[in-house]
Design an enzyme around this catalytic site. Structure first.
Site, PDB file in Angstrom:
ATOM      1  CG  ASP A 280      95.226  66.704  28.803  1.00 41.26           C
ATOM      2  OD1 ASP A 280      95.868  67.882  28.608  1.00 41.26           O
ATOM      3  OD2 ASP A 280      94.860  66.250  29.907  1.00 41.26           O
TER       4      ASP A 280
HETATM    5  C1  NOJ Z   1      96.989  68.938  30.909  1.00 39.12           C
HETATM    6  C2  NOJ Z   1      95.947  68.672  31.798  1.00 39.12           C
HETATM    7  O1  NOJ Z   1      95.637  67.249  31.971  1.00 39.12           O
HETATM    8  C3  NOJ Z   1      94.743  69.292  31.441  1.00 39.12           C
HETATM    9  O2  NOJ Z   1      93.708  69.148  32.413  1.00 39.12           O
HETATM   10  C4  NOJ Z   1      94.763  70.824  30.900  1.00 39.12           C
HETATM   11  O3  NOJ Z   1      93.648  71.349  30.642  1.00 39.12           O
HETATM   12  C5  NOJ Z   1      95.872  70.938  29.896  1.00 39.12           C
HETATM   13  N1  NOJ Z   1      97.120  70.112  30.501  1.00 39.12           N
HETATM   14  C6  NOJ Z   1      96.313  72.175  29.464  1.00 39.12           C
HETATM   15  O4  NOJ Z   1      96.633  73.000  30.497  1.00 39.12           O
END
Ligand code: NOJ
Length: 748
Positions: A280
């Site tokens: 993430d």
């Molecule tokens: C953080 C989020 O937790 C995740 O779900 C998301 O896909 C990513 N950022 C990318 O934006």
């Protein structure tokens, strides 16, 4: 004799190994991956492992693309830019490796569907798949070839802002819907020009963030991890989900983006997952902040050893080269990581065609067909919680006061995680009601937005109510009050919405409360003041027409809650598959806080597990939802009262529509394992189906139960334990009459 058997066994095993090796060698994708890997320099390999946040223009990335330093972009949307960065990567870099272009296409791209928790209320794998197929098409037309969805975290906590993105509290329902969404995004062939790669996220346990506070610590014992949180991910891996995303949370003290146990031992070794794992956003780097790693370099080492293939946004993997030089990791390990990335690029056909037809968008985006589908999904996602004296459906000839901050909120009705949807395309409830009612509509906003604390609009709202036959009051939460980082400690209606409701109720007019929100709110008092309640979640672009479809009876509500609705935040966590405890409470037992005498003596008898102010029942249980008709459930008939370890049994029930409206019903199968080597939940969902019934019509629904459906992890191993089970076929997790069967170890 013994020796002969052993020798033949060895021979057989050798043949098998040989066959597998040959198979791998013959697999064209594996051949392509290894031949490309063999040509790559270490720097080019490390470049593939970098996912970079896109901004600016394609030319800004010229140098890095030419040098093969980027494997993927995120947040690039726009076919011209997408094609241009692909062109640079393909034509101007040494090896011409295409890019993964990832974006959060969570519940629609331009055509916005209900938030995932809303979609989950439809309990429809068909609609979840159909919606994501449309999302994939629309996103692909903007050059995106990879979505960071579905989110298949299981949560018990409505305070958590990201509850909006989940399919609710149940691992079985989440698995079924998650797999359907993956099918919708990827189709049967990941190289299909109208499909995109899916990403199962967030691996794993993120839904258990303590106190529902986003990014918070999680502690999950292995049995719970495997019986609940890992199940949807196992289903996603089995369904061929091309990518996984490791999460932000630390799990039992180890951040999930550097967690060797969940990533390497379970995902790679146990499940044999050969897809790609992306971290993430900066979650590799955050291991330093968690206090698990001293430096970014340590963080890179932990994550790469745990088998995270690609780093999103942060740059810890820049240290990988040095880690190899220091002998802490091997280039072989890097080859494995890069092979996972290249494998999906080959499977997606990106080497043959990384480009997207620039005219595609006008053919596939926001088409009438897409919008109709969004309307259908939205109306099948709205849960009817209460309908006293058949207040609903309304007649189109009634004078209706339409009031409330969510009546004309084109942005908020789309909900959280909308990057590309445009509020200009939203059809609001106000527009849809105007269309149906014309001059029979009396409209007043009452409050400008959900948190509004001004009473300035009250007078007008009350006047509209007084001159109408019925009040439709649309309340809830703005889109920005749920979703990532937007956790709430208080889950009531914000602002003065409740106060306006009590003023409206004093007019004596029947009140239909419609809630548009990103979470199940604690609205017991508001429900008491209303005659009918429809829980619409954030329904997306087509909120208005979907709502009028139901409110005026063109369709009957059919959705059911995918998550327990609690009476208030103090009841959390409250989920239907809770344990019995040693002192269970009769659900009929009422709260007794006011009955306790002053100076009451300490007692030690008659104590059971409940809150003296909430009791032991939720506001509404998991699986609950009403219809405009009534369904009668017959007694359940079992094909046998005994289930053999190698056999199966069927459970059937006849459902009859005894009302006067055609409607759909979601029929649910629950099981309880009465005794286990670990205590077992009081109910577990094991099946469901949606049936359509005309008035007076009956249908028999049959579920098949196999011993494998009764498997669970007891902290040491997966087991299927003989013994007595109860079974219900019911309209929700709290109703129905139990049947019993026994699982027997041996054939009799
Ligand atoms: C953080 C989020 O937790 C995740 O779900 C998301 O896909 C990513 N950022 C990318 O934006």
């Amino acid at each position: 004799m013994k020796l002969t058997i052993q020798l033949s066994l060895i021979f057989f095993l050798l043949m098998l190994v040989n066959a597998c090796v040959q198979q791998e060698e013959k697999d064209p994708v594996e051949q392509q991956v290894s031949s490309l890997l063999a040509q790559m320099t270490l720097d080019e390999k490390l470049g593939q492992m970098m996912q970079v946040n896109y901004y600016g223009k394609p030319e800004d990335w010229n140098e890095q693309l030419k040098n093969g330093q980027i494997g993927s972009f995120l947040n690039l949307s726009g076919v011209i830019d997408a094609n241009e960065v692909q062109r640079i990567a393909m034509e101007e870099s040494r090896l011409g490796i295409p890019l993964l272009i990832g974006r959060d296409v969570i519940h629609g791209f331009k055509t916005i569907f209900p938030i995932p928790l809303g979609m989950a209320s439809s309990w429809s794998t068909e609609m979840a798949e159909g919606a994501m197929e449309i999302a994939a098409k629309e996103a692909k037309a903007a050059g995106i070839n990879w979505t960071f969805a579905p989110m298949i975290d299981v949560t018990w906590d409505p305070r958590w802002g990201r509850v909006a993105e989940t399919c609710g509290e149940d691992p079985y329902l989440t698995s079924q819907l998650g797999v359907a969404m993956i099918r919708g995004y990827q189709g049967n062939n990941p190289s299909d020009s109208l499909r995109i790669a899916a990403c199962a996220k967030h691996y794993v346990g993120y839904g258990m963030s303590e106190a529902g506070r986003d990014y918070n610590t999680t502690y999950i014992p292995e049995a719970l991890l495997r019986n609940v949180h890992l199940r949807p991910f196992k289903a996603a891996a089995d369904a061929g989900c091309l990518t996984f995303m490791s999460a932000f949370n630390d799990l039992n003290g180890v951040p999930t983006s550097g967690n060797y146990f969940t990533l390497k031992t379970i995902l790679r070794d146990e499940w044999k997952y050969d897809g790609m794992v992306v971290s993430d956003w900066a979650s590799i780097q955050q291991q330093v902040v968690h206090g698990y790693c001293e430096t970014d370099k340590d963080a890179a080492e932990k994550s790469v050893l745990a088998t995270v293939d690609m780093e999103m946004a942060s740059r810890c993997y820049d240290h990988l080269k040095q880690l190899i030089e220091e002998g802490k990791i091997t280039e072989e390990l890097i080859n494995e990581r890069v092979a996972n990335i290249l494998r999906i690029k080959f499977k997606m056909g990106l080497f043959e065609n990384p480009y997207v037809d620039e005219t595609l968008a006008e053919r596939v985006t926001l088409t009438d067909e897409n919008l109709d589908y969004a309307r259908k999904v939205a109306r099948n996602s709205m849960v009817l919680l209460k309908n006293e004296a058949q207040t609903l459906p309304l007649k189109k000839t009634q004078k209706v006061a339409l009031i409330g901050p969510m009546t004309n909120a084109p942005h908020d009705q789309m909900g959280t995680w909308v990057f590309d949807g445009d509020e200009k395309n939203s059809i609001t409830p106000l527009t849809a009601f105007q269309e149906v009612l014309g001059s029979n509509l009396n409209y007043a906003l009452g409050l400008e937005y959900s948190r509004d604390k001004s009473r300035a609009g009250f007078t007008q709202a009350l006047a509209a109510a007084r001159k109408s036959d019925v009040v439709v009051y649309l309340v809830g939460e703005e889109a920005g009050l749920s979703g990532e980082a937007n956790s709430r400690g208080i889950i009531d209606l914000p602002g003065l919405q409740s106060e306006l409701l009590s003023e409206l109720s004093k007019t004596g007019k029947p009140i239909v409360l419609v809630v548009l929100a990103g979470r199940p709110l604690g609205i017991g008092a508001e429900i008491d003041l209303s005659d009918a309640v429809l829980y619409a979640w954030h329904p997306g672009t087509m909120a208005g027409p979907a709502l009028t479809d139901l409110i005026f009876g063109d369709y009957s509500p059919s959705a059911k809650l995918p998550i327990t609705m609690v009476k208030g935040a103090g009841q959390i966590p409250f989920y239907y598959y809770r344990k019995n405890t040693g002192k269970p409470t009769d659900p009929e037992r009422m709260t007794y806080i006011d009955d306790i005498p002053r100076n009451s003596k300490q007692l030690s008898l008659g104590f059971t597990s409940l809150h003296i102010d909430y009791g032991v029942t939720p506001l509404y249980p998991f699986g609950y939802g009403l219809s405009y008709t009534t369904f009668d459930y017959s007694e359940v008939s079992l094909s046998s009262s005994e289930l053999m370890m190698k056999g199966d049994l069927t459970a059937s029930c006849t459902i009859t529509n005894i009302g006067s409206v055609a409607a759909e019903e979601i029929v649910q199968l629950y099981v309880r394992d009465l005794v286990g080597s670990l205590t077992r939940p009081i109910k577990e969902l094991k099946g469901f189906t949606r049936i359509a019934l005309q008035p007076g019509e009956s249908k028999e629904v049959t579920f098949t139960i196999q011993p494998s459906d009764l498997e669970f992890h007891n902290g040491e191993a997966y087991v299927i334990e003989p013994g007595k089970f109860r079974l219900w076929i019911a309209k929700d997790s709290e109703s129905g009459i139990a049947s019993e069967f026994t699982l027997l170890n041996e054939q009799k």
